[in-house]
Design a protein around this motif. Structure first.
Motif, short mmCIF file in Angstrom:
data_model
loop_
_atom_site.label_atom_id
_atom_site.label_comp_id
_atom_site.label_asym_id
_atom_site.label_seq_id
_atom_site.Cartn_x
_atom_site.Cartn_y
_atom_site.Cartn_z
N THR A 1 0.85 -1.18 0.00
CA THR A 1 0.00 0.00 0.00
C THR A 1 0.89 1.24 0.00
O THR A 1 2.11 1.15 0.22
CB THR A 1 -0.93 0.01 1.22
OG1 THR A 1 -0.13 -0.05 2.41
CG2 THR A 1 -1.87 -1.19 1.20
N SER A 2 0.30 2.41 -0.23
CA SER A 2 1.09 3.64 -0.33
C SER A 2 1.80 3.96 0.98
O SER A 2 2.79 4.70 0.98
CB SER A 2 0.19 4.80 -0.73
OG SER A 2 -0.86 4.98 0.20
N ASP A 3 1.33 3.42 2.10
CA ASP A 3 2.00 3.66 3.37
C ASP A 3 2.99 2.55 3.72
O ASP A 3 3.45 2.43 4.84
CB ASP A 3 0.99 3.85 4.51
CG ASP A 3 -0.02 2.72 4.60
OD1 ASP A 3 0.11 1.74 3.82
OD2 ASP A 3 -0.94 2.80 5.43
N ASN B 1 -11.62 0.97 3.50
CA ASN B 1 -10.60 1.64 4.31
C ASN B 1 -9.31 1.90 3.54
O ASN B 1 -8.28 2.26 4.14
CB ASN B 1 -10.29 0.81 5.56
CG ASN B 1 -11.47 0.76 6.51
OD1 ASN B 1 -12.34 1.62 6.49
ND2 ASN B 1 -11.52 -0.27 7.35
N THR B 2 -9.33 1.72 2.23
CA THR B 2 -8.15 1.97 1.40
C THR B 2 -7.64 3.40 1.58
O THR B 2 -8.43 4.34 1.69
CB THR B 2 -8.49 1.73 -0.08
OG1 THR B 2 -8.81 0.34 -0.26
CG2 THR B 2 -7.33 2.09 -0.99
N THR B 3 -6.34 3.56 1.62
CA THR B 3 -5.73 4.89 1.68
C THR B 3 -6.08 5.68 0.42
O THR B 3 -6.12 5.11 -0.67
CB THR B 3 -4.19 4.76 1.80
OG1 THR B 3 -3.89 3.95 2.94
CG2 THR B 3 -3.54 6.12 1.96
N ASP B 4 -6.32 6.96 0.56
CA ASP B 4 -6.72 7.81 -0.57
C ASP B 4 -5.82 7.60 -1.79
O ASP B 4 -6.29 7.48 -2.92
CB ASP B 4 -6.68 9.29 -0.18
CG ASP B 4 -7.74 9.66 0.85
OD1 ASP B 4 -8.48 8.76 1.29
OD2 ASP B 4 -7.83 10.85 1.20
N ASP C 1 -4.23 5.15 -2.86
CA ASP C 1 -4.26 3.84 -3.51
C ASP C 1 -5.54 3.57 -4.30
O ASP C 1 -5.63 2.56 -5.00
CB ASP C 1 -4.11 2.73 -2.45
CG ASP C 1 -2.71 2.66 -1.87
OD1 ASP C 1 -1.76 2.91 -2.63
OD2 ASP C 1 -2.58 2.38 -0.66
N LYS D 1 -14.01 5.19 -2.66
CA LYS D 1 -13.67 3.98 -1.91
C LYS D 1 -14.86 3.03 -1.82
O LYS D 1 -14.69 1.81 -1.83
CB LYS D 1 -13.19 4.36 -0.50
CG LYS D 1 -11.89 5.14 -0.50
CD LYS D 1 -11.51 5.57 0.92
CE LYS D 1 -10.27 6.43 0.92
NZ LYS D 1 -9.87 6.86 2.28
#
Length: 434
Positions: free
Chosen positions: A233-235, A265-268, A270, A301
């Protein structure tokens, strides 16, 4: 699905972000124009379900069939007995044949949601098990006929093995044989079914190249390899893993609601990328949604969660999950699709309130530890995690934070049913059994 063979499979892989590397882009593209061609991905049976980390490979097989070709899902009934050492720090635990067969039975449940095994078209998908040819191998003959084509020096140079040795971590002779067996799979699939392509994650590059070399050396056939990136993921988190554990694809191991909620709950950052990889929305639409800002990205999302959940669990399950989420998050309700747990009184160590209050402050009723309750509802991994959640005001019972100075729950409430919440995003319903 469309069943006319086309050469746009490689283009789809590039455009949607599936492609990490390919042994021969032009050669593969030309081969796919010659008619319905088979390709495979292997799945070892190390658990009863695959998790989200395998979904990128499943989508590759789906796109392969959608562009008119024949996907092969290869169950690792044979190779699971050895264990893939690729980029692992230690040896996988050895499983019995019964455990492997049980795992394969669980894994098979998912594929029919993505791939068509029933069509009468020439690109009808195949599901095979490499135990069919690996279990009967004669060791000495195998060494003479196959082993002589492998250079130990070259095998040691592959990053998946080299990284293990560089860290001075043990690599057993059993594991070292894995890449030879996987290479043999590719050759055998080419010989039996005309399979021209092996796909997998980028950690499989060395194993795939070995299979290509072996097929050329032994039966002089041209075959290809294609890999997808190992996603994070991006984080920086590994795809498919969360603090609460793996995001399993089988509904009996991860409910459709929990699966839906994972994608919600995906990070923005992604959203656009995941829409391209895990849905069939047009690329332009994926990019448009991924570029949304502020509160609008939240609806993006929801689209992602609905599209991915529909592919795996069906449209009704996706709609039910969305309805539950809106009830829980927007209206503060309970929702009909939340994970529900019935917990036996014997698992809760029920304590009289009078004992908790002491003689000077008697409390009526019976109580149980809130931390234990959150662990039993799988909203915390351990009691320590649950206590930290309580200390941070993140543990709620019926939307009310658990008191730090009195971290207990009234058993009478449990008899009716309570909603537990770990922060704003994870919820479960709990009732006392009996």
């Amino acid at each position: 699905m469309t069943y006319t063979p086309k050469s746009d499979f490689v283009a789809v892989m590039m455009e949607r972000g599936f492609l990490a590397d390919c042994t021969d882009y032009q050669g593969l593209d030309e081969a796919l124009l010659q008619g319905v061609r088979p390709a495979y991905i292997g799945f070892d049976a190390t658990a009863k379900s695959l998790h989200v980390g395998s979904l990128i490979q499943i989508m590759m097989l789906r796109w392969f069939q959608k562009t008119g070709h024949q996907p092969i899902t290869l169950m690792g009934g044979g190779t699971t007995k050895v264990g893939d050492p690729s980029f692992r720090a230690d040896e996988r635990p050895l499983l019995t044949e019964a455990q492997i067969d049980d795992n394969i039975a669980g894994i098979k449940k998912v594929f029919s949601a993505y791939i068509d095994y029933e069509t009468d078209a020439p690109n009808k998908a195949l599901m095979l098990n490499n135990a069919e040819w690996l279990d009967g191998l004669n060791y000495l003959e195998f060494l003479r006929d196959i082993g002589r084509h492998f250079s130990v020096n070259r095998m040691l140079s592959f990053e998946s093995v080299k990284s293990r040795l560089d860290r001075e971590q043990s690599l057993s002779f059993l594991e070292f044989n894995y890449m030879i067996l996987q290479a043999y799979d590719f050759m055998e699939l080419n010989r039996r079914y005309g399979c021209i392509l092996q796909m997998g994650g980028s950690d499989q590059w060395g194993n795939i190249v070995n299979g290509i070399d072996l097929t050329r050396r032994v039966i002089d056939n041209e075959v290809y390899g294609l890999t997808s990136p190992l996603l994070t993921t991006s984080d920086g988190k590994k795809m498919g893993k969360t603090a609460e554990g793996a995001i399993w694809l089988n509904a009996d191991m991860r409910s459709p609601y929990e699966f839906w909620q994972f994608w919600r709950n995906t990070t923005d950052a992604d959203v656009g990328r995941f829409l391209k990889l895990y849905t069939e929305l047009p690329v332009e639409e994926c990019e448009r949604i991924g570029a949304l800002q502020g509160s609008e990205i939240n609806e993006g999302k929801v689209i992602l969660a609905n599209e991915v959940t529909t592919l795996l669990h069906g449209a009704e399950a996706a709609a039910a999950a969305e309805a539950t989420a809106r009830e829980v998050f927007e209206k503060g309700g309970v929702g009909d699709d939340l994970p529900t747990f019935s917990i036996a009184a014997s698992d809760l160590n029920i304590i009289p309130g009078a004992t908790l209050g002491g003689e000077e402050n008697p409390i009526e009723g019976m109580y149980c530890s809130a931390a234990t309750l959150f662990v039993e509802a799988k909203l915390a991994k351990t009691g320590k995690d649950a206590k930290r959640l309580i200390a941070e005001n993140g543990a709620l019972v019926n939307d009310t934070p658990v008191r730090k100075d009195f971290p207990f729950v009234n058993v009478d409430e449990l008899k009716k049913q309570v909603k537990l919440s770990a922060g704003k995003k994870r919820h479960a319903l709990v009732r006392l059994d009996g």
